[in-house]
Design an enzyme around this catalytic site. Structure first.
Site, PDB file in Angstrom:
ATOM      1  N   ASN A  12       0.871  -1.180   0.000  1.00  0.00           N
ATOM      2  CA  ASN A  12       0.000   0.000   0.000  1.00  0.00           C
ATOM      3  C   ASN A  12       0.901   1.222   0.000  1.00  0.00           C
ATOM      4  OD1 ASN A  12      -1.787   2.057   0.501  1.00  0.00           O
ATOM      5  ND2 ASN A  12      -2.414   1.344   2.539  1.00  0.00           N
ATOM      6  N   TRP A  13       1.003   1.857  -1.154  1.00  0.00           N
ATOM      7  CA  TRP A  13       1.930   3.001  -1.272  1.00  0.00           C
ATOM      8  C   TRP A  13       1.393   4.257  -0.597  1.00  0.00           C
ATOM      9  CZ3 TRP A  13       3.842   2.944  -7.097  1.00  0.00           C
ATOM     10  CH2 TRP A  13       4.437   1.701  -7.370  1.00  0.00           C
ATOM     11  N   LYS A  14       0.118   4.255  -0.248  1.00  0.00           N
ATOM     12  CA  LYS A  14      -0.550   5.442   0.323  1.00  0.00           C
ATOM     13  C   LYS A  14      -0.336   6.631  -0.614  1.00  0.00           C
ATOM     14  CE  LYS A  14      -0.239   3.257   4.781  1.00  0.00           C
ATOM     15  NZ  LYS A  14      -0.157   3.354   6.227  1.00  0.00           N
ATOM     16  N   HIS A  97      -9.484   0.982   5.254  1.00  0.00           N
ATOM     17  CA  HIS A  97      -8.211   1.265   5.929  1.00  0.00           C
ATOM     18  C   HIS A  97      -8.462   2.239   7.082  1.00  0.00           C
ATOM     19  CE1 HIS A  97      -4.115   2.510   6.680  1.00  0.00           C
ATOM     20  NE2 HIS A  97      -3.725   1.448   6.007  1.00  0.00           N
ATOM     21  N   GLU A  99      -6.884   4.705   8.072  1.00  0.00           N
ATOM     22  CA  GLU A  99      -6.683   6.121   7.731  1.00  0.00           C
ATOM     23  C   GLU A  99      -7.942   6.693   7.089  1.00  0.00           C
ATOM     24  OE1 GLU A  99      -3.058   5.503   5.550  1.00  0.00           O
ATOM     25  OE2 GLU A  99      -2.033   5.034   7.419  1.00  0.00           O
ATOM     26  N   GLU A 167      -4.908  -4.822  10.725  1.00  0.00           N
ATOM     27  CA  GLU A 167      -3.907  -3.769  10.894  1.00  0.00           C
ATOM     28  C   GLU A 167      -4.168  -3.028  12.207  1.00  0.00           C
ATOM     29  OE1 GLU A 167      -2.215  -2.621   6.702  1.00  0.00           O
ATOM     30  OE2 GLU A 167      -3.763  -1.224   7.332  1.00  0.00           O
ATOM     31  N   GLY A 173       2.890   2.486  10.770  1.00  0.00           N
ATOM     32  CA  GLY A 173       3.856   3.572  10.615  1.00  0.00           C
ATOM     33  C   GLY A 173       4.582   3.942  11.896  1.00  0.00           C
ATOM     34  N   SER A 213       3.904  -1.914  10.223  1.00  0.00           N
ATOM     35  CA  SER A 213       5.361  -1.948  10.423  1.00  0.00           C
ATOM     36  C   SER A 213       5.990  -3.295  10.078  1.00  0.00           C
ATOM     37  CB  SER A 213       5.719  -1.528  11.859  1.00  0.00           C
ATOM     38  OG  SER A 213       5.253  -0.210  12.109  1.00  0.00           O
ATOM     39  N   GLY A 234       3.044  -1.041   4.224  1.00  0.00           N
ATOM     40  CA  GLY A 234       3.033   0.387   3.897  1.00  0.00           C
ATOM     41  C   GLY A 234       4.431   0.851   3.530  1.00  0.00           C
ATOM     42  N   GLY A 235       5.105   1.481   4.481  1.00  0.00           N
ATOM     43  CA  GLY A 235       6.422   2.089   4.245  1.00  0.00           C
ATOM     44  C   GLY A 235       7.410   1.196   3.511  1.00  0.00           C
TER      45      GLY A 235
HETATM   46  P1  13P Z   1       3.263   0.522   7.595  1.00  0.00           P
HETATM   47  O1  13P Z   1       3.803  -0.750   7.003  1.00  0.00           O
HETATM   48  O2  13P Z   1       3.952   1.752   7.049  1.00  0.00           O
HETATM   49  O3  13P Z   1       3.199   0.486   9.079  1.00  0.00           O
HETATM   50  O4  13P Z   1       1.734   0.687   7.067  1.00  0.00           O
HETATM   51  C1  13P Z   1       0.878  -0.393   7.165  1.00  0.00           C
HETATM   52  C2  13P Z   1      -0.359  -0.059   6.436  1.00  0.00           C
HETATM   53  O5  13P Z   1      -1.099   0.821   6.829  1.00  0.00           O
HETATM   54  C3  13P Z   1      -0.654  -0.797   5.201  1.00  0.00           C
HETATM   55  O6  13P Z   1      -1.943  -0.590   4.764  1.00  0.00           O
END
Ligand code: 13P
Length: 250
Positions: A12-14, A97, A99, A167, A173, A213, A234-235
């Site tokens: 997930n590149w956000k 998600h 967010e 999640e 993050g 993470s 994510g990251g």
């Molecule tokens: P991180 O891997 O950056 O913690 O993000 C996880 C995430 O929200 C994937 O959707």
């Protein structure tokens, strides 16, 4: 991981990277992809979908999006429908998600409509659930997950086109990963919820990913848990070396 379920590693590149950067990242992922039986999905921003889909063509990596509108079409300035997303070549879409729940107030009903719209458009949905830190500390995390599952999944959902991602919000993050046993406990609980709502067979087939993470150095211990069928990254999905490093444990 269980041999009965195909592992999934999804990135997930956000809201990160430019189009050219995203295209190059995909090229790098494809050329460094470890040998794996896992299903690999990348979910760039909407603006990148078409360009990225041309790069992924003829590769074993699938395309996903990060959101769709819950309505089919209409006067929704700035929004993108599931059909539009599917037309880019996307096969998956992330929904629910934390967010989007937090910053856009998405409710369980919104999330259900989005899943149905994605599935009607021929895509699968990656449906996210997860508790916040105070809910974990208060010991009510399993109740929170049950509620999030029950308010979204109903008989109209096609479970063969559904992946669930656990999640925990406190791990996204933050560098604070859930321990393998904490993840496995919740994944097992999600499977029980699905068994209750759908059937035991479906609950044994549905893939449940861990997200929060996940990195190459903690992926192995999480992915070896029985009920952890992959990761939503994510990251670490923004860098080909770390994304492929995670895939090498899948
Ligand atoms: P991180 O891997 O950056 O913690 O993000 C996880 C995430 O929200 C994937 O959707």
């Amino acid at each position: 991981m269980s041999s009965n379920r195909k592992t999934v590693i999804a990135g997930n590149w956000k809201m990160n990277s430019g189009i050219e950067e995203g295209v190059n990242l995909c090229k790098e992922i494809i050329s460094n992809l470890p040998t794996t039986d896992a299903e690999i999905i990348v979910c760039p921003p909407h603006t990148h979908l078409y360009a990225v889909s041309t790069v992924l063509k003829n590769s074993s990596v699938s395309l996903g999006a990060q959101n769709v509108h819950k309505q089919e079409k209409g006067a929704f300035t700035g929004d993108v429908s599931a059909k539009m997303v599917a037309e880019t070549g996307a096969e998956w879409v992330i929904v629910g998600h934390s967010e989007r729940r937090q910053y856009y107030g998405e409710t369980g009903a919104d999330i259900r409509e989005k899943i149905l719209m994605a599935q009607e458009s021929g895509m699968g949905a990656i449906f996210c659930v997860g508790e916040r830190i105070h809910e974990r500390e208060a010991g009510v995390y399993l109740e929170v997950i049950t509620r999030q599952i029950n308010e979204v999944l109903d008989k109209r959902i096609d479970f063969s086109k559904l992946i669930i991602a656990y999640e925990p919000v406190w791990s996204i993050g933050t560098g604070k990963t859930a321990s393998p046993s904490q993840a496995n406990e919740v994944h097992m609980h999600i499977r029980q919820c699905v068994a209750f709502l759908a059937s035991t067979k479906i609950s044994e087939e549905v893939r449940i990913l861990y997200g929060g993470s996940m990195k190459p150095d903690n992926a192995e211990s999480l992915l070896t848990e029985e009920h952890v069928d992959g990761g939503l990254i994510g990251g670490a999905s923004l860098n080909a070396t770390s994304f492929c490093g995670i895939i090498s444990h899948a």
